[in-house]
Motif scaffolding. Structure first.
Motif, PDB file in Angstrom:
ATOM      1  N   PRO A  49       0.739  -1.248   0.043  1.00 51.96           N
ATOM      2  CA  PRO A  49      -0.117  -0.205   0.103  1.00 51.96           C
ATOM      3  C   PRO A  49       0.759   1.203  -0.096  1.00 51.96           C
ATOM      4  O   PRO A  49       0.635   2.062  -0.737  1.00 51.96           O
ATOM      5  CB  PRO A  49      -0.960  -0.071   1.261  1.00 51.96           C
ATOM      6  N   GLU A  50       1.978   1.237   0.760  1.00 57.73           N
ATOM      7  CA  GLU A  50       2.851   2.553   0.750  1.00 57.73           C
ATOM      8  C   GLU A  50       3.365   2.815  -0.591  1.00 57.73           C
ATOM      9  O   GLU A  50       3.527   3.888  -1.180  1.00 57.73           O
ATOM     10  CB  GLU A  50       3.903   2.246   1.819  1.00 57.73           C
ATOM     11  N   GLN A  51       3.740   1.745  -1.376  1.00 56.20           N
ATOM     12  CA  GLN A  51       4.589   2.046  -2.665  1.00 56.20           C
ATOM     13  C   GLN A  51       3.497   2.315  -3.728  1.00 56.20           C
ATOM     14  O   GLN A  51       3.652   3.084  -4.569  1.00 56.20           O
ATOM     15  CB  GLN A  51       4.890   0.514  -3.053  1.00 56.20           C
ATOM     16  N   ALA A  52       2.192   1.756  -3.424  1.00 55.70           N
ATOM     17  CA  ALA A  52       0.995   2.193  -4.371  1.00 55.70           C
ATOM     18  C   ALA A  52       0.758   3.880  -3.938  1.00 55.70           C
ATOM     19  O   ALA A  52       0.527   4.351  -4.950  1.00 55.70           O
ATOM     20  CB  ALA A  52      -0.296   1.506  -3.969  1.00 55.70           C
ATOM     21  N   ALA A  53       0.729   4.245  -2.939  1.00 56.88           N
ATOM     22  CA  ALA A  53       0.383   5.509  -2.590  1.00 56.88           C
ATOM     23  C   ALA A  53       1.576   6.346  -3.240  1.00 56.88           C
ATOM     24  O   ALA A  53       1.547   7.591  -3.935  1.00 56.88           O
ATOM     25  CB  ALA A  53       0.359   5.898  -1.229  1.00 56.88           C
ATOM     26  N   ASN A  54       2.790   6.132  -3.215  1.00 57.25           N
ATOM     27  CA  ASN A  54       4.056   6.678  -3.888  1.00 57.25           C
ATOM     28  C   ASN A  54       3.701   6.748  -5.268  1.00 57.25           C
ATOM     29  O   ASN A  54       3.832   8.038  -5.967  1.00 57.25           O
ATOM     30  CB  ASN A  54       5.299   5.999  -3.741  1.00 57.25           C
ATOM     31  N   GLY A  55       3.491   5.789  -6.089  1.00 58.84           N
ATOM     32  CA  GLY A  55       3.214   5.566  -7.585  1.00 58.84           C
ATOM     33  C   GLY A  55       1.893   6.509  -7.745  1.00 58.84           C
ATOM     34  O   GLY A  55       2.077   7.286  -8.818  1.00 58.84           O
ATOM     35  N   GLU A  56       0.885   6.514  -7.064  1.00 62.57           N
ATOM     36  CA  GLU A  56      -0.210   7.170  -7.561  1.00 62.57           C
ATOM     37  C   GLU A  56      -0.009   8.540  -7.358  1.00 62.57           C
ATOM     38  O   GLU A  56      -0.612   9.455  -8.455  1.00 62.57           O
ATOM     39  CB  GLU A  56      -1.416   6.885  -6.659  1.00 62.57           C
ATOM     40  N   ARG A  57       0.690   8.997  -6.323  1.00 59.43           N
ATOM     41  CA  ARG A  57       0.811  10.515  -6.100  1.00 59.43           C
ATOM     42  C   ARG A  57       1.838  10.903  -7.375  1.00 59.43           C
ATOM     43  O   ARG A  57       1.667  12.211  -7.881  1.00 59.43           O
ATOM     44  CB  ARG A  57       1.345  10.799  -4.795  1.00 59.43           C
ATOM     45  N   LEU A  58       2.891  10.309  -7.616  1.00 66.24           N
ATOM     46  CA  LEU A  58       3.850  10.515  -8.808  1.00 66.24           C
ATOM     47  C   LEU A  58       3.188  10.676 -10.048  1.00 66.24           C
ATOM     48  O   LEU A  58       3.432  11.744 -10.713  1.00 66.24           O
ATOM     49  CB  LEU A  58       4.821   9.496  -8.814  1.00 66.24           C
ATOM     50  N   ALA A  59       2.198   9.907 -10.279  1.00 65.48           N
ATOM     51  CA  ALA A  59       1.286  10.016 -11.535  1.00 65.48           C
ATOM     52  C   ALA A  59       0.343  11.099 -11.536  1.00 65.48           C
ATOM     53  O   ALA A  59       0.214  11.843 -12.662  1.00 65.48           O
ATOM     54  CB  ALA A  59       0.473   8.632 -11.775  1.00 65.48           C
ATOM     55  N   ALA A  60      -0.032  11.255 -10.348  1.00 62.74           N
ATOM     56  CA  ALA A  60      -0.989  12.464 -10.329  1.00 62.74           C
ATOM     57  C   ALA A  60      -0.427  13.800 -10.669  1.00 62.74           C
ATOM     58  O   ALA A  60      -0.765  14.815 -10.983  1.00 62.74           O
ATOM     59  CB  ALA A  60      -1.771  12.279  -8.918  1.00 62.74           C
ATOM     60  N   ALA A  61       1.009  13.910 -10.293  1.00 63.64           N
ATOM     61  CA  ALA A  61       2.032  15.005 -10.576  1.00 63.64           C
ATOM     62  C   ALA A  61       2.422  15.111 -11.966  1.00 63.64           C
ATOM     63  O   ALA A  61       3.163  16.163 -12.175  1.00 63.64           O
ATOM     64  CB  ALA A  61       3.068  15.275  -9.541  1.00 63.64           C
ATOM     65  N   GLY A  62       1.967  13.960 -12.687  1.00 64.82           N
ATOM     66  CA  GLY A  62       2.396  13.923 -14.057  1.00 64.82           C
ATOM     67  C   GLY A  62       3.776  13.634 -14.503  1.00 64.82           C
ATOM     68  O   GLY A  62       4.129  13.734 -15.677  1.00 64.82           O
TER      69      GLY A  62
END
Length: 412
Positions: free
Chosen positions: A339-352
């Protein structure tokens, strides 16, 4: 000023604190790094002074036990081989292979004594050395205990985008006091609310939820000692280079089946790119024949030395890998397992600045398509460059030293 750092055994949790330790020492302050004897050698090699007074059950055991408990509480079906035995780390046919009641009956007293002893040791050292500031990573309770005993600032140094007060499942990175040492030493129950300030290495808007005031700092990559070969630091002339990196921590907690290196390399085999694989020895031994466009590093090399020559990186979504690529301005594909890794990836993707996917379900075709997009489209390249510029605009560790000095003066 005397500054006490405290950390768990997992090196990627304390690696981000090393540049701050260097900056404090360079400014003339005294620094001690409280750790377990297991971590003392690694910390000594950074040039910082380890203080091997902490003790606890192995961090990977604790993570496997926490996963076992979560699965048992959920009642969800478990596929054979997908859960590791908390003690041995071997795959289990099912949850019944581990008798948690029997384990507790045999080991609770020993583990409790170990954890209480760790808290007592740090309390004794804190009373003797009298640090004016304590900097801890989120998964270490002894640092908060020492700060509360002395009435000095308890500062939590984050190691990813996940903050101290995240509401999502699996994102509670601040641990509880399982030893009952806080009430035993007449302190409030351990919680994230006892943290006074949070050092956030993420650029604005990328970091997660925190209740305490943030102290922004520029992320300075430290990935351990090592030197990359010359060819790996030079920009290839004919085609773009893609770096592939994977964590051994995930395999030790979730199992070898979560290592997606074979799937990633299969997906990149037909891509017109040079693929460089940075893998741990146990992973290198299992890869077999590599695709013709792939090259394997035969020894560990810090990511920050490899990234400037790369056009993209594929990784597991860990905070260290993500932040190192972020400050290098390299577009990323995050294939998260936890879950922590998923949060990192999702936030990075949201930042483009990259793309994110569930690593457990990723196919070779999906990996190939995602990396082709990173290399062929400008959106993620522009997003990565913008995020890099925002990260580099943050105050560096040397500037943060002055902030911490003022912080101790206002609480004296």
């Amino acid at each position: 000023m005397r500054v006490l750092f405290t950390t768990s055994d997992i090196s990627t949790h304390w690696f981000p604190m090393v540049p701050l330790g260097w900056a404090l020492q360079s400014a003339g302050h005294e620094v001690r790094f409280a750790c377990t004897p297991r971590a003392a050698g690694q910390i000594s090699r950074t040039g910082l002074t380890p203080l091997p007074v902490l003790d606890s059950p192995d961090q990977f055991f604790k993570a496997r036990l926490a996963r076992y408990r979560a699965l048992a509480a959920s009642g969800a079906p478990v596929e054979p081989g997908t859960v590791l035995h908390p003690v041995t780390g071997e795959p289990m046919a099912g949850l019944a292979d581990f008798d948690i009641a029997e384990y507790a009956a045999l080991n609770r007293a020993h583990n409790m004594a170990m954890m209480q002893g760790s808290c007592d040791h740090i309390a004794a050292f804190a009373r003797f050395w009298r640090p004016e500031l304590v900097v801890t990573e989120p998964q270490n309770v002894e640092g908060v205990l020492a700060a509360r005993l002395l009435g000095v600032p308890a500062v939590c140094h984050l190691f990813s985008t996940v903050g101290t007060h995240e509401p999502g499942p699996g994102l509670g990175i601040v641990l509880e006091d399982h030893s009952d040492s806080f009430p035993r030493l007449r302190l409030p129950e351990m919680s994230a609310d006892l943290i006074d300030h949070v050092i956030d290495p993420c650029p604005p808007g990328l970091g997660g939820a925190c209740e305490a005031p943030r102290l922004p700092v520029r992320f300075v990559p430290y990935n351990g000692p090592g030197t990359a070969p010359d060819w790996a630091t030079e920009q290839p002339a004919e085609r773009p280079r893609v770096l592939v990196s994977w964590s051994t921590v995930v395999s030790k907690v979730w199992g070898r089946h979560t290592c997606r290196l074979p799937t990633i390399l299969d997906g990149l085999a037909e891509l017109d790119a040079e693929v460089v694989v940075a893998a741990a020895p146990q992973d290198r031994a299992e890869l077999g024949a590599l695709p013709q466009n792939a090259r394997l590093l035969d020894s560990w090399a810090p990511l920050n030395q490899l990234l400037p020559a790369c056009e993209a990186i594929v990784h597991h979504g860990g905070g260290g890998s993500m932040l190192a690529a972020l400050v290098a301005g390299v577009p990323q594909l995050s294939l998260a397992i936890t879950p922590e890794q998923a949060a990192n990836g999702e936030r990075l993707a949201a930042a483009g600045a990259g793309l994110a996917a569930d690593g457990r379900a990723a196919t070779a075709g999906a990996v190939r398509g995602a990396v082709a997009s990173l290399l062929g489209e400008t959106r993620c390249r522009k997003g990565a460059a913008a995020l890099r510029d925002a990260a580099l605009a943050q105050p560096g560790p040397a500037e943060l030293v002055g902030t911490l000095e003022r912080l101790t003066r206002t609480t004296a």
